[in-house]
Design a protein around this motif. Structure first.
Motif, PDB file in Angstrom:
ATOM      1  N   PRO A 196       0.687  10.742 -10.752  1.00  0.00           N
ATOM      2  CA  PRO A 196      -0.334   9.938 -11.456  1.00  0.00           C
ATOM      3  C   PRO A 196       0.200   9.239 -12.697  1.00  0.00           C
ATOM      4  CG  PRO A 196      -1.221  12.080 -10.832  1.00  0.00           C
ATOM      5  CD  PRO A 196       0.260  12.128 -10.558  1.00  0.00           C
ATOM      6  N   TYR A 238      -3.020  -3.510 -10.251  1.00  0.00           N
ATOM      7  CA  TYR A 238      -3.052  -3.897  -8.833  1.00  0.00           C
ATOM      8  C   TYR A 238      -4.248  -4.789  -8.562  1.00  0.00           C
ATOM      9  CZ  TYR A 238      -3.609  -3.236  -3.729  1.00  0.00           C
ATOM     10  OH  TYR A 238      -3.770  -3.425  -2.386  1.00  0.00           O
ATOM     11  N   LYS A 279       0.830  -1.215   0.000  1.00  0.00           N
ATOM     12  CA  LYS A 279       0.000   0.000   0.000  1.00  0.00           C
ATOM     13  C   LYS A 279       0.861   1.260   0.000  1.00  0.00           C
ATOM     14  CE  LYS A 279      -4.143  -2.004   2.064  1.00  0.00           C
ATOM     15  NZ  LYS A 279      -5.065  -2.022   3.235  1.00  0.00           N
ATOM     16  N   SER A 327       2.978   7.666 -13.009  1.00  0.00           N
ATOM     17  CA  SER A 327       3.565   6.375 -12.644  1.00  0.00           C
ATOM     18  C   SER A 327       2.483   5.365 -12.303  1.00  0.00           C
ATOM     19  CB  SER A 327       4.530   6.549 -11.462  1.00  0.00           C
ATOM     20  OG  SER A 327       3.835   6.914 -10.284  1.00  0.00           O
ATOM     21  N   ARG A 328       1.490   5.788 -11.550  1.00  0.00           N
ATOM     22  CA  ARG A 328       0.437   4.848 -11.147  1.00  0.00           C
ATOM     23  C   ARG A 328      -0.416   4.411 -12.334  1.00  0.00           C
ATOM     24  NH1 ARG A 328      -0.414   8.366  -6.507  1.00  0.00           N
ATOM     25  NH2 ARG A 328      -2.399   9.004  -7.414  1.00  0.00           N
ATOM     26  N   SER A 342       5.916   7.792  -6.400  1.00  0.00           N
ATOM     27  CA  SER A 342       4.657   7.043  -6.413  1.00  0.00           C
ATOM     28  C   SER A 342       3.443   7.955  -6.374  1.00  0.00           C
ATOM     29  CB  SER A 342       4.609   6.073  -5.229  1.00  0.00           C
ATOM     30  OG  SER A 342       4.635   6.777  -3.998  1.00  0.00           O
ATOM     31  N   LEU A 388       2.061   1.877  -3.529  1.00  0.00           N
ATOM     32  CA  LEU A 388       0.996   2.382  -4.401  1.00  0.00           C
ATOM     33  C   LEU A 388       0.482   3.753  -3.988  1.00  0.00           C
ATOM     34  CD1 LEU A 388      -0.943  -0.965  -4.753  1.00  0.00           C
ATOM     35  CD2 LEU A 388       0.261   0.226  -6.591  1.00  0.00           C
ATOM     36  N   GLY A 389       0.984   4.297  -2.876  1.00  0.00           N
ATOM     37  CA  GLY A 389       0.499   5.587  -2.419  1.00  0.00           C
ATOM     38  C   GLY A 389      -0.823   5.521  -1.691  1.00  0.00           C
ATOM     39  N   LEU A 425       8.079   4.503  -8.656  1.00  0.00           N
ATOM     40  CA  LEU A 425       7.428   3.538  -9.547  1.00  0.00           C
ATOM     41  C   LEU A 425       7.747   3.926 -10.981  1.00  0.00           C
ATOM     42  CD1 LEU A 425       3.856   3.158  -7.947  1.00  0.00           C
ATOM     43  CD2 LEU A 425       5.839   1.650  -7.671  1.00  0.00           C
ATOM     44  N   VAL A 454       0.577   0.982 -13.626  1.00  0.00           N
ATOM     45  CA  VAL A 454       0.647  -0.080 -12.622  1.00  0.00           C
ATOM     46  C   VAL A 454      -0.707  -0.767 -12.515  1.00  0.00           C
ATOM     47  CG1 VAL A 454       1.068  -0.622 -10.184  1.00  0.00           C
ATOM     48  CG2 VAL A 454       2.416   1.155 -11.321  1.00  0.00           C
TER      49      VAL A 454
END
Length: 327
Positions: A88, A96, A65, A90-91, A85, A68-69, A80, A94
């Protein structure tokens, strides 16, 4: 002094290796008086599958967690895909699958995927979304409402949600906990496909057998700290071959000793293979022994299991803590 030209600078940047898919350093998290994570650092390389192991309460899900921020660390840094992290961008790359998940029961499987594609802000054609459902074994249930799905089917849908936006990094928290043996085998095959595509995977699982089959490296957490990390070869040590033999002459025993460190107990011989060797040399060894007149009753290549290594590490940590309390 004149610096490099713009083209030269671009070439230098192009020649640099890509940043790790995930990087964290010194992560710490405390909940009131309880330290959940204490100085955790590791990386997940591009195209690498890394297993996160440890007992319940070791801090694995909290680490995920923080990556993932979703939880703010008290200390430490996270990148990331080369970006913080909190960025936005980078996420967005990803995927999840959380350990605990719930999807809107009134939506169909296809609608759940369409919703998450929209939330991710990416464009994924409908054909690709259908292929994603087929990949996780839900091609025939695309138009069925999620409320009628078993837990295992919902977990398959969760995998599709994690993969549908074509991520560069996939983080899976207990992805096979509700699946039957066939489903677990499907997930293992899927992880190997992701690896071939150079998609990085961070896998948290209690099923040590699946970690041993698919992971390049393992990070073992205990009491919020990294107890051990490395490749399976580094963690599990040397391979060995165990043989039951009759009629072992001096020449045959010399041949066994030439293969590696030799120990003997009656008719049982164990050869610890050097690091540069592997079990591919075992057939040649057996053929040479037979040529020297030895009767071979059993041959068993092997090494310590990941499960046993994990237990040894956790027991050592427990003993160290106990001795520390007594001092």
């Amino acid at each position: 002094m004149i610096g490099p030209s713009l083209d030269t600078a671009r070439q230098l940047l192009a020649d640099l290796p890509p940043a790790p898919a995930a990087w964290c350093s010194g992560l710490r998290k405390r909940y009131r008086k309880q330290i959940a994570v204490d100085g955790v650092s590791f990386t997940v390389g591009r195209g690498e599958v890394v297993g996160l192991l440890g007992p319940n309460g070791a801090g694995k899900t909290t680490v995920i967690k923080m990556l993932l921020g979703l939880v703010r660390p008290d200390a430490g840094e996270v990148l990331l895909l080369g970006r913080p992290s909190g960025d936005p961008r980078s996420r967005a790359r990803v995927g999840y699958l959380p350990e605990l998940f719930r999807y809107q029961p009134w939506l169909t499987a296809a609608e759940v995927l369409a919703l998450h594609v929209r939330l991710a802000g990416v464009v994924v054609p409908e054909q690709e979304r259908r292929e994603c459902l087929a990949t996780v074994g839900l091609a025939d249930r695309a138009r069925d409402r999620v409320g009628g799905f078993s837990k295992g089917m919902q977990q398959r849908l969760g995998l599709a949600v994690a993969l549908v936006a074509r991520p560069d990094l996939v983080i899976l928290d207990e992805p096979t906990s509700a699946l039957d043996p066939v489903g677990r085998a499907d997930v293992r095959d899927l992880l190997l496909v992701l690896k071939e595509r150079q998609v990085a995977v961070l896998l948290n699982s209690h099923l040590i057998g699946e970690v041993e089959r698919v992971c390049d490296r393992v990070v073992i957490l205990d009491k919020g700290r990294v107890s051990a990390s490395g490749t399976l070869a580094e963690l599990l040590g040397q391979r060995e071959v165990r043989l039951r033999l009759d009629g072992v002459s001096a020449a045959a025993e010399a041949r066994l000793a030439a293969a590696g460190q030799l120990t003997r107990s009656g008719d049982a011989f164990t050869v610890a293979l050097p690091a540069e060797q592997d079990t591919a040399m075992v057939p040649d060894l057996v053929a040479d022994l037979v040529g020297l007149g030895v009767r071979v009753h059993a041959v068993e290549p092997g090494r310590i299991s990941l499960e046993q290594r994990l237990l040894d590490i956790l027991r050592a940590d427990t003993n160290a803590d106990t001795n520390g309390d007594r001092s």
